[in-house]
Design a protein around this motif. Structure first.
Motif, PDB file in Angstrom:
ATOM      1  N   UNK A 348       0.741  -1.115  -0.008  1.00  0.00           N
ATOM      2  CA  UNK A 348      -0.059   0.006   0.064  1.00  0.00           C
ATOM      3  C   UNK A 348       0.815   1.081  -0.100  1.00  0.00           C
ATOM      4  N   UNK A 349       0.656   2.183  -1.146  1.00  0.00           N
ATOM      5  CA  UNK A 349       1.563   3.367  -1.244  1.00  0.00           C
ATOM      6  C   UNK A 349       0.432   4.536  -0.928  1.00  0.00           C
ATOM      7  N   UNK A 350       0.866   5.498  -0.048  1.00  0.00           N
ATOM      8  CA  UNK A 350      -0.036   6.573   0.084  1.00  0.00           C
ATOM      9  C   UNK A 350       0.681   7.612   0.961  1.00  0.00           C
ATOM     10  N   UNK A 351       0.752   8.870   0.525  1.00  0.00           N
ATOM     11  CA  UNK A 351       1.402  10.172   1.479  1.00  0.00           C
ATOM     12  C   UNK A 351       2.926   9.722   1.665  1.00  0.00           C
ATOM     13  N   UNK A 352       3.674   9.323   0.718  1.00  0.00           N
ATOM     14  CA  UNK A 352       4.997   9.025   1.346  1.00  0.00           C
ATOM     15  C   UNK A 352       5.392   7.771   2.043  1.00  0.00           C
ATOM     16  N   UNK A 353       4.308   6.924   2.113  1.00  0.00           N
ATOM     17  CA  UNK A 353       4.526   5.704   2.867  1.00  0.00           C
ATOM     18  C   UNK A 353       4.440   4.616   2.240  1.00  0.00           C
ATOM     19  N   UNK A 354       5.149   3.643   2.352  1.00  0.00           N
ATOM     20  CA  UNK A 354       5.156   2.542   1.787  1.00  0.00           C
ATOM     21  C   UNK A 354       5.038   1.316   2.721  1.00  0.00           C
ATOM     22  N   UNK A 355       3.942   0.640   2.824  1.00  0.00           N
ATOM     23  CA  UNK A 355       3.452  -0.357   3.513  1.00  0.00           C
ATOM     24  C   UNK A 355       3.441  -1.687   3.071  1.00  0.00           C
ATOM     25  N   UNK A 356       4.187  -2.645   3.482  1.00  0.00           N
ATOM     26  CA  UNK A 356       4.116  -4.129   2.893  1.00  0.00           C
ATOM     27  C   UNK A 356       3.595  -5.080   4.015  1.00  0.00           C
ATOM     28  N   UNK A 357       2.631  -5.773   3.742  1.00  0.00           N
ATOM     29  CA  UNK A 357       2.323  -6.867   4.960  1.00  0.00           C
ATOM     30  C   UNK A 357       2.344  -8.140   4.379  1.00  0.00           C
ATOM     31  N   UNK A 358       3.022  -9.052   5.093  1.00  0.00           N
ATOM     32  CA  UNK A 358       2.884 -10.356   4.639  1.00  0.00           C
ATOM     33  C   UNK A 358       1.835 -11.195   5.692  1.00  0.00           C
ATOM     34  N   UNK A 359       1.668 -12.431   5.610  1.00  0.00           N
ATOM     35  CA  UNK A 359       1.058 -13.339   6.380  1.00  0.00           C
ATOM     36  C   UNK A 359       1.596 -14.404   7.073  1.00  0.00           C
ATOM     37  N   UNK A 360       3.023 -14.300   7.189  1.00  0.00           N
ATOM     38  CA  UNK A 360       3.937 -15.296   7.751  1.00  0.00           C
ATOM     39  C   UNK A 360       3.695 -15.330   9.353  1.00  0.00           C
TER      40      UNK A 360
END
Length: 428
Positions: A348-360
């Protein structure tokens, strides 16, 4: 890796001591030479001052001596003269032909040489037969103390009377002042040498700290490169030695290319960090669309599990370094999310923020304290070089990075960068 006990550091420290010793030796030599010259000049100057003083007294008093109309010696003007009653000792020697020298007047007689020495001095000066001829020399007084004397002869036409004016002064006060100066020079020179030694040690220490930092960075780069490249190189070697079946050749080549790309990214990131930390190169500052950059990196990864949700986001940064950081975050998510092959990796990318979620399995407790610290080992013995690069990229861009547990399981890795100022005029 701690390089503070390495041979290179030992050589640097020996160079520091050698530099300090060299500066100390040069300073001590310079101070010694200058101190010796200063002491000699002072000693000669003080001796000349004494000689000028006694010569001035003997000449001044000699010119004040007069004869009456009957050629009788008149000392009234001399005895009233301030020169005769000063700190210098004075002896007026007179004689007529065939007679011995007689001391017609004395002042501070005990500070002058013995009678026979004064008589010999008077004869020596009187024999030169020059009006107001002077002699300046040294000797000892009746008590054995050093004394400087000046003798001036006086001759008159029409009379056989001879007069020699002798003035003397002890050089002891000047010698005491000279000894004080010598001690001051010795103490001051010693302090100066000690200060120069301390300054050389401290300055060389500052240089040594910078050299140690560069050496640590160099060895850190070698250690990181060796550690990170060891696993892909070993895997690549096993792939090339496995002699795959014809049906598996395409898969083997794809895996080999993937490993080669990973090694290239690692080397690129390590070199970029090393060059930036050493000041050789500065990160590029370009206004760019963060969402488009992340989408391009995700597409390049070519993994069907990656899903991207992007909103327009403009930041200022180095495209190469930001791409490296996003790749490392994706690789970390894909690796730790591998326990569930069907689970997606959500970006997810928004407002200078990159969030990466895994389901590990979630954040490793071992890494939870500081997962971005270089050398932190998680599950499987993997250390956090890739995540350390992510944290470094965030830092040089004025942002930050974090990893935290996700609701429902898994982890969320976040890279935040300050949004770009659209009025700053940076190139896009």
């Amino acid at each position: 890796m701690n390089s503070h006990r390495s041979p290179a550091v030992a050589r640097l420290r020996r160079a520091r001591w050698l530099m300090t010793a060299l500066v100390t030796a040069i300073t001590a030599t310079a101070v010694l030479v200058l101190g010796f010259v200063a002491a000699q000049v002072d000693s000669r100057g003080r001796a000349d001052d004494v000689d000028r003083r006694v010569d001035y007294v003997s000449n001044g008093l000699a010119r004040a001596v007069m004869l009456t109309e009957d050629y009788v010696l008149d000392l009234s003007s001399v005895t009233e003269d301030a020169l005769l009653n000063g700190a210098e000792s004075v002896v007026i020697m007179t004689r007529r032909p065939g007679e011995a020298w007689k001391q017609s007047h004395t002042h501070l007689r005990s500070y002058m040489p013995a009678d026979d020495e004064l008589a010999a001095l008077a004869s020596r000066v009187e024999a030169e037969n020059d009006l107001y001829a002077s002699y300046v020399g040294g000797g000892v007084d009746v008590n054995g103390r050093p004394v400087r004397v000046s003798a001036t002869a006086v001759h008159w036409d029409g009379t056989d009377l001879a007069l020699v004016m002798i003035a003397g002064a002890s050089p002891t006060p000047y010698s005491d002042a000279h000894r004080v100066l010598v001690w001051q020079l010795a103490i001051g020179g010693t302090v100066l040498v000690l200060l120069a030694t301390a300054a050389a040690y401290l300055l060389s220490g500052r240089s040594l700290r910078e050299a140690l930092r560069l050496l640590d960075e160099h060895e850190q780069f070698l250690s990181d490169a060796a550690h990170e490249l060891r696993t892909p190189l070993t895997t690549l070697k096993l792939l090339t030695e496995s002699r795959p079946e014809p049906t598996d050749v395409a898969h083997t080549l794809t895996e080999a290319r993937r490993l080669a790309d990973r090694m290239a990214r690692l080397v690129t990131g390590l070199l970029a960090r090393a060059r930036a930390q050493s000041g050789i190169a500065e990160p590029e500052r370009t206004m760019l669309r963060l969402d488009q950059l992340v989408e391009a990196v995700a597409e390049e990864a070519g993994d069907a599990r990656i899903t991207v949700s992007a909103h327009p986001s403009v930041v200022v940064g180095d495209p190469q370094l930001l791409s490296l950081a996003v790749r490392n975050m994706l690789e970390n998510a894909l690796t730790h999310g591998a326990v569930n092959r069907a689970a997606p990796v959500e970006v997810h990318i928004a407002e200078g923020r990159v969030s990466i979620r895994d389901h590990g399995p979630g954040v490793d407790p071992v890494m939870s304290a500081n997962p971005f610290h270089r050398g932190t080992a998680g599950r499987g013995g993997r250390n956090g070089i890739g995540l350390a690069l992510v944290a470094w990229v965030a830092q040089v861009h004025g942002g930050n990075a974090s990893i935290e547990p996700a609701v429902g399981g898994g982890t969320i890795a976040t890279l935040w960068l300050p949004p770009a100022d659209m009025t700053a005029g940076a190139r896009v």
